[in-house]
Write a protein that holds these residues in place. Structure first.
Motif, PDB file in Angstrom:
ATOM      1  N   ARG A   1       0.366   5.752  -0.374  1.00  0.00           N
ATOM      2  CA  ARG A   1      -0.667   6.783  -0.253  1.00  0.00           C
ATOM      3  C   ARG A   1      -0.149   8.118  -0.773  1.00  0.00           C
TER       4      ARG A   1
ATOM      5  N   TRP B   1       0.854  -1.190   0.000  1.00  0.00           N
ATOM      6  CA  TRP B   1       0.000   0.000   0.000  1.00  0.00           C
ATOM      7  C   TRP B   1       0.890   1.240   0.000  1.00  0.00           C
TER       8      TRP B   1
ATOM      9  N   TYR C   1      -5.271   6.098  -1.081  1.00  0.00           N
ATOM     10  CA  TYR C   1      -4.469   4.909  -0.817  1.00  0.00           C
ATOM     11  C   TYR C   1      -4.486   4.010  -2.054  1.00  0.00           C
TER      12      TYR C   1
END
Length: 121
Positions: free
Chosen positions: A35, A33, A90
């Motif tokens: 962001r 992930w 995200y």
């Protein structure tokens, strides 16, 4: 390969959210992930390797937990004790980079669409 992210939303500071990203069309060593906050560069958040090894940005360590379900080819991000500074789009990503490059965006081949997380104070 397609990545479908879900789970973003609006939450008050101190609250929790769980993001999910389902991959189809391939399996990869690293699932991660990243962001991007408004006006900022995209940054690493967390990653998990097929082996189970995890890595976290210092800003989320102890609050976020990344996990993956190999059977479902899905990566999750459990976000607790959210802060207003966690507000961002995200993005999930997958790749086969080496361990030392797990935070490097260029080693990720495929990216999902962003899912917006907004944390109100």
């Amino acid at each position: 390969v397609q990545l479908q992210a879900s789970g973003g939303g609006l939450v008050q500071a101190g609250g929790s959210l769980r993001l999910a990203c389902a991959a189809s069309g391939g399996t990869f060593i690293n699932m991660a992930w990243f962001r991007q906050a408004p006006g900022s560069e995209r940054e690493f958040v967390a990653a998990v390797r097929r082996s189970g090894h995890t890595d976290y940005a210092e800003s989320v360590k102890g609050r976020f937990t990344i996990s993956r379900d190999s059977a479902k080819n899905t990566v999750y991000l459990q976000m607790n004790t959210l802060k207003p500074e966690d507000t961002a789009d995200y993005y999930c990503a997958v790749g086969n980079g080496i361990l030392s490059a797990i935070r490097t965006q260029s080693t990720y081949y495929y990216w999902g669409q962003g899912t917006l997380v907004t944390v109100s104070s």
